[in-house]
Design an enzyme around this catalytic site. Structure first.
Site, PDB file in Angstrom:
ATOM      1  N   LYS A   8      59.536  38.196  80.997  1.00  0.00           N
ATOM      2  CA  LYS A   8      59.084  37.927  79.984  1.00  0.00           C
ATOM      3  C   LYS A   8      57.574  38.070  80.366  1.00  0.00           C
ATOM      4  O   LYS A   8      57.305  39.692  79.603  1.00  0.00           O
ATOM      5  CB  LYS A   8      58.794  36.053  79.801  1.00  0.00           C
ATOM      6  CG  LYS A   8      60.241  35.255  80.248  1.00  0.00           C
ATOM      7  CD  LYS A   8      61.504  35.666  78.914  1.00  0.00           C
ATOM      8  CE  LYS A   8      62.483  35.468  78.268  1.00  0.00           C
ATOM      9  NZ  LYS A   8      63.472  34.620  80.140  1.00  0.00           N
ATOM     10  N   ASP A  67      59.522  27.332  88.753  1.00  0.00           N
ATOM     11  CA  ASP A  67      59.589  28.420  87.691  1.00  0.00           C
ATOM     12  C   ASP A  67      58.757  28.886  87.138  1.00  0.00           C
ATOM     13  O   ASP A  67      58.609  27.607  86.065  1.00  0.00           O
ATOM     14  CB  ASP A  67      61.317  28.249  86.811  1.00  0.00           C
ATOM     15  CG  ASP A  67      61.311  28.924  86.304  1.00  0.00           C
ATOM     16  OD1 ASP A  67      60.332  29.655  84.883  1.00  0.00           O
ATOM     17  OD2 ASP A  67      62.636  29.499  85.508  1.00  0.00           O
ATOM     18  N   ARG A 100      69.984  48.242  97.590  1.00  0.00           N
ATOM     19  CA  ARG A 100      70.407  46.956  97.652  1.00  0.00           C
ATOM     20  C   ARG A 100      69.586  46.299  98.657  1.00  0.00           C
ATOM     21  O   ARG A 100      69.467  45.082  98.450  1.00  0.00           O
ATOM     22  CB  ARG A 100      72.058  46.599  97.966  1.00  0.00           C
ATOM     23  CG  ARG A 100      72.504  45.596  97.806  1.00  0.00           C
ATOM     24  CD  ARG A 100      73.780  45.499  96.879  1.00  0.00           C
ATOM     25  NE  ARG A 100      74.593  46.193  97.772  1.00  0.00           N
ATOM     26  CZ  ARG A 100      75.365  45.892  99.178  1.00  0.00           C
ATOM     27  NH1 ARG A 100      74.912  44.495  99.966  1.00  0.00           N
ATOM     28  NH2 ARG A 100      76.016  47.081  99.107  1.00  0.00           N
ATOM     29  N   TYR A 146      64.866  25.512  82.174  1.00  0.00           N
ATOM     30  CA  TYR A 146      65.940  26.666  80.643  1.00  0.00           C
ATOM     31  C   TYR A 146      66.792  26.161  81.233  1.00  0.00           C
ATOM     32  O   TYR A 146      67.949  25.990  82.205  1.00  0.00           O
ATOM     33  CB  TYR A 146      65.532  28.038  81.429  1.00  0.00           C
ATOM     34  CG  TYR A 146      66.424  29.288  80.605  1.00  0.00           C
ATOM     35  CD1 TYR A 146      66.201  29.813  79.665  1.00  0.00           C
ATOM     36  CD2 TYR A 146      67.399  29.960  81.328  1.00  0.00           C
ATOM     37  CE1 TYR A 146      66.745  29.991  79.395  1.00  0.00           C
ATOM     38  CE2 TYR A 146      67.934  30.910  80.393  1.00  0.00           C
ATOM     39  CZ  TYR A 146      67.704  30.908  79.784  1.00  0.00           C
ATOM     40  OH  TYR A 146      68.830  32.148  79.177  1.00  0.00           O
TER      41      TYR A 146
END
Ligand code: PLP
Length: 387
Positions: free
Chosen positions: A204, A179, A54, A107
């Site tokens: 994507k 974005d 992490r 989005y």
């Protein structure tokens, strides 16, 4: 270091790599210290690639390094999804009492983060028409700390004048997040246009095969340092397996995106000529109202387009049910071409009025162009449109 296509093949290499040609994968959640001294050293360092996954992991490190280089940024943080990246960037950079300026069109996850989640923590957001740089200017307040942009926007393909808005924000002491999912770094590099932070849904184009979910935040080292404490506490770490798959997908990023750019333009031109189509939204078409801006800030126009079927909701549903080569599914940026009836996708989150305000007409279809033969794609649309 090197030009873009060479970077895509070698830009993830780390000092001390062994002689494997394909990158290694480190699934380990934790890393062994040689002795007590080394353990103390590992534990004391904030970002250590071999301490606890992490906090960092060599597979994540090489993936982040490659994405940062592609975007022209100093560093990147990998997250478990695109929304993980957007949430991390936004939540790291605002505090109670702050104000955010964003677009009417984002989005839907980003819209909800800014309108609903931030409101619960005392952060207000104003949403403006992205096509009007003056609207951003008018929305600034003394408390504005952050501007959030998305260009081209999902699903209308409207553009924001990124350089103009980033300059305005900087002059007022606000940071800008863009974005860059739709364009990908192959077609647009927002950091060069003055933006401070680039966010990706790596699900994507970066991944490119509809087989992983991932996100990335790219910015300066100093902004990564500002986000770091929030990143490890939110804990949306990317799995090393998916980071490795993402790296594999990125080897072909420019080849895939350039092919999708060409095919999307062909599909857009086909649809523009078709009598069954009311309007096509694609920044690469001369008829797009912001085509000049697209040419100025993008080097390619992307693989996503939208069009309005002549008729209404029912005619659009009929077209969707006739498609054979296009797959009816959400998402974009993968090798398979996808189609989505936008009003159906957004129905769960927006009222009919809110949809119209956001430019989501009942007859709007979003297409994400993949790598099939473009003649099969236009044939499929032609038969589905009934002509
Ligand atoms: C422009 C844009 N940003 C962010 C996201 C969210 O990405 P993810 O689904 O990887 O969380 C999406 C997803 O469709 C998107 O289209």
């Amino acid at each position: 270091m090197r030009r873009r296509d060479t970077l895509l093949q070698h830009g993830d290499a780390l000092a001390g790599d062994d002689n494997s040609v394909a990158p290694p994968i480190y699934p380990s959640a934790t890393f062994r210290a040689g002795d007590a001294g080394e353990f103390a050293e590992m534990a004391s360092r904030q970002r250590h690639p071999r301490y606890y996954t992490r906090y960092g992991n060599p597979t994540l490190q090489r993936t982040a390094q490659l994405i940062a280089r592609l975007e022209g940024g100093e560093a990147a943080l990998m997250t478990s999804s695109g929304m993980g990246a957007m949430s991390l960037a936004v939540l790291s950079l605002v505090a109670s009492g702050d104000h955010v300026v964003a677009q009417t069109n984002h989005y839907m996850g980003t819209s909800r983060l800014l309108a609903e989640v931030l409101a619960r923590f005392g952060v207000r957001a104003s949403f403006v028409d992205q096509t009007d740089a003056g609207a951003f200017e008018a929305a600034f307040e003394p408390a504005t700390r952050l501007v959030v942009l998305e260009s081209p926007a999902n699903p209308t393909l409207a553009l924001t004048d990124i350089a103009a808005v980033a300059k305005m924000a900087r002059a007022r002491g606000a940071l800008t997040i863009a974005d860059n999912t739709f364009a990908s770094p192959i077609n647009q590099r927002p950091l060069e246009l003055g933006v401070d932070v680039v966010v990706h849904s790596a699900t994507k184009y970066l991944g490119g095969h509809h087989d992983l979910t991932a996100g990335a935040v790219v910015c300066s080292e100093s902004l990564v340092a500002r986000m770091w404490d929030t990143a490890i506490v939110l804990g949306g770490v990317l799995s090393p397996h998916d980071a490795w798959l993402l790296l594999r997908g990125m080897r072909t990023l420019s080849v895939r995106v350039e092919r999708a750019n060409g095919s999307a333009l062909r599909v857009a031109q086909f649809l523009e000529r078709h009598p069954g189509v009311e309007r096509v939204h694609y920044p690469g078409l001369a008829s797009h109202p912001q085509h000049a801006l697209a040419r100025a800030q993008m080097s390619g126009f992307g693989g996503v387009l939208a069009f309005q079927v002549r008729g209404g909701y029912a005619e659009t549903e009929r077209l969707m049910s006739r498609l054979q080569v296009f797959t009816q599914a959400v998402s974009l940026g993968g090798v398979e071409s996808l189609a989505a009836h936008a009003a159906v996708v957004w129905a769960g989150t927006l009222s009919d009025e809110a949809m119209l305000r956001a430019g989501i007409q009942p007859n709007l279809v979003r297409l994400a162009i993949g790598l099939e033969d473009v003649a099969d794609l236009t044939d499929d649309l032609g038969q589905a449109l009934g002509g």
